[in-house]
Design an enzyme around this catalytic site. Structure first.
Site, PDB file in Angstrom:
ATOM      1  CB  SER A 136      -0.649  -0.605   0.862  1.00 52.25           C
ATOM      2  OG  SER A 136      -1.727   1.115   1.476  1.00 52.25           O
ATOM      3  CE  LYS A 162      -5.095  -0.161   0.197  1.00 54.18           C
ATOM      4  NZ  LYS A 162      -5.457  -0.801   1.249  1.00 54.18           N
ATOM      5  CE  LYS A 164      -3.593   4.047   1.905  1.00 55.64           C
ATOM      6  NZ  LYS A 164      -5.345   3.478   2.765  1.00 55.64           N
ATOM      7  CG  ASP A 189      -7.371   3.137   0.769  1.00 57.65           C
ATOM      8  OD1 ASP A 189      -8.844   2.900   0.749  1.00 57.65           O
ATOM      9  OD2 ASP A 189      -7.316   1.914   1.719  1.00 57.65           O
ATOM     10  CD  GLU A 214      -8.649  -0.580   1.408  1.00 56.78           C
ATOM     11  OE1 GLU A 214      -7.300  -1.070   0.141  1.00 56.78           O
ATOM     12  OE2 GLU A 214      -8.640  -0.479   2.238  1.00 56.78           O
ATOM     13  CG  ASP A 239     -10.476  -1.252   5.017  1.00 56.04           C
ATOM     14  OD1 ASP A 239     -10.637  -1.581   6.700  1.00 56.04           O
ATOM     15  OD2 ASP A 239      -9.225   0.000   5.149  1.00 56.04           O
ATOM     16  CE  LYS A 263      -7.173  -2.164   6.856  1.00 52.95           C
ATOM     17  NZ  LYS A 263      -6.938  -1.096   6.252  1.00 52.95           N
ATOM     18  N   GLY A 291      -3.862  -3.914   6.411  1.00 54.29           N
ATOM     19  CA  GLY A 291      -2.443  -3.627   6.928  1.00 54.29           C
ATOM     20  C   GLY A 291      -3.092  -1.685   8.127  1.00 54.29           C
TER      21      GLY A 291
END
Ligand code: OSB
Ligand code: MG
Length: 374
Positions: A136, A162, A164, A189, A214, A239, A263, A291
């Site tokens: 990520s 991934k 952000k 995400d 996400e 998430d 998670k 994570g």
């Protein structure tokens, strides 16, 4: 298992590089560790709450308070506990505070695996001997910096990137990355950065062949995600919205997502994580392990969880060295050149805890005693 003592501590650990999401930047972690002693064994738990209540309503300080005043005394007063799976019932009087609950529950599962002389992965019902890993990548100052990081992570073997994202750090970034790497597994995400008026903009993400988007909308939403999923070809992954099995069932039923990120802290510990995993599995929805910038204890728990069958997509669990100059476990978590973490096949969590290092990083520490609740 007799509960002989519970120690709660806070350690402080700087990240090797800042991590920026749509909700803020983290440079330094303040992490709570719980140590549950039982009949000569020690089970460890790590709290995944953030320093500030920005990802969820929990923070390092709310978790500290709730563990010290409520959950810790409940566990200590139970005196005896046989299974990690008995914790949700024990902690039921406390509403919410799932990350705080997970800190203690996961330590009991860790103890149970040690007592049974099997790996935590085996105890949880894991079926893999290695897990596929992705990374990520936080929002960067410049695009060239991001491109250089992606190049390095792909060279290291990671199977999925991934990104952000937020307004101003999305389509242009995806276009540049896709242009350079047309066929890598790529996802994004948003951590709830977008709203209804962004629907057309979000639908333009479809051109980048992302594996998933996400949590684009509100942290507590199902309905508007289901509206968006009707228009978006790309799979939505939830998430923040998924707090438990019932949420997973609602999201799947409403078609708010086609993939779920699990998670451990967000759902309250291993029991609920397994329940979410099973609910998704039975309905053909793949999951992956998220994570929360964990140190080694939380990381080792994530690795065990991700060995369950329906964790079929690369997760966000990656090598210790990406986060820490020195991790609190030994060996550190390492990723193979194929982008996998091998599941340790030794009793318990599979990594030794570096107690001297932990002691030197500790900024506060409390022993939780049995109390007779009125
Ligand atoms: O939304 O997945 C998230 C980190 C902190 C809070 C929320 C998230 C993340 C990550 C990083 O994406 C995952 C990791 O590398 O630990
Ligand atoms: Mg996320």
């Amino acid at each position: 298992m007799r509960i002989d003592g519970i120690i709660l501590r806070e350690i402080q650990l700087p990240l090797v590089r800042p991590f920026e999401t749509s909700f803020g930047v983290t440079r330094h972690r303040r992490i709570l560790l719980a140590e549950v002693r039982s009949e000569g064994l020690i089970g460890w738990g790590e709290c995944t709450a953030g320093e500030r209540p920005f990802f969820s309503s929990e923070s390092t300080d709310t978790s500290w308070q709730v563990i010290l005043s409520e959950l810790g005394p409940m566990l200590a007063s139970a005196g005896q506990i046989e299974h990690g799976g008995d914790c949700p019932k024990l902690f039921k009087p406390v509403r919410g505070h799932r990350m705080a609950k997970a800190t203690l529950e996961n330590a009991i599962w860790d103890l149970e695996a040690q007592r049974e002389g099997i790996s935590l992965s085996r105890l949880l019902g894991g079926v893999r001997d290695s897990i596929p890993c992705g990374v990520s990548l936080g929002i960067q100052k410049t695009l060239p910096e991001l491109m250089a990081i992606i190049e390095k992570e792909l060279a290291a073997g990671y199977q999925r990137i991934k990104l952000k994202c937020k307004q101003g750090w999305d389509v242009d970034v995806f276009a540049a990355v896709r242009n350079r790497w047309p066929s890598i597994l790529l996802s994004c995400d948003a951590n709830s950065a977008y709203r209804m008026h962004d629907f057309d903009h979000l639908c333009s993400f479809d051109q980048f062949d992302l594996l998933m988007v996400e949590q684009p909308l509100w942290h507590d939403d199902f309905y508007f995600h289901s509206m968006l999923q009707k228009r978006l070809n790309t799979a939505i992954c939830l998430d923040e919205s998924i707090r438990n099995r019932r949420d997973a069932l609602a999201a799947i039923e409403m078609e708010s997502c086609r993939i779920i990120n699990i998670k451990l802290g967000r759902v309250g510990g291993f029991s609920e994580a397994i329940a979410v995993h099973n609910a998704a599995f039975e309905r053909g929805i793949p999951v992956w392990c998220g994570g929360m910038l964990e140190a080694g204890i939380g990381r080792s728990h994530n690795i065990a969880l991700a060995s369950l069958e329906n964790f079929s997509l690369p997760g966000d669990v990656s090598a210790s060295a990406r986060y820490w100059a020195e991790d609190i476990i030994e060996p550190e978590v390492a990723v193979t050149s194929k982008g996998e973490i091998e599941i340790p096949d030794i009793p318990g969590r599979g990594y030794e805890v570096r107690t001297d290092l932990i002691e030197s990083l500790t900024v506060r520490k409390e022993t939780i005693r049995e109390v007779v609740l009125a």
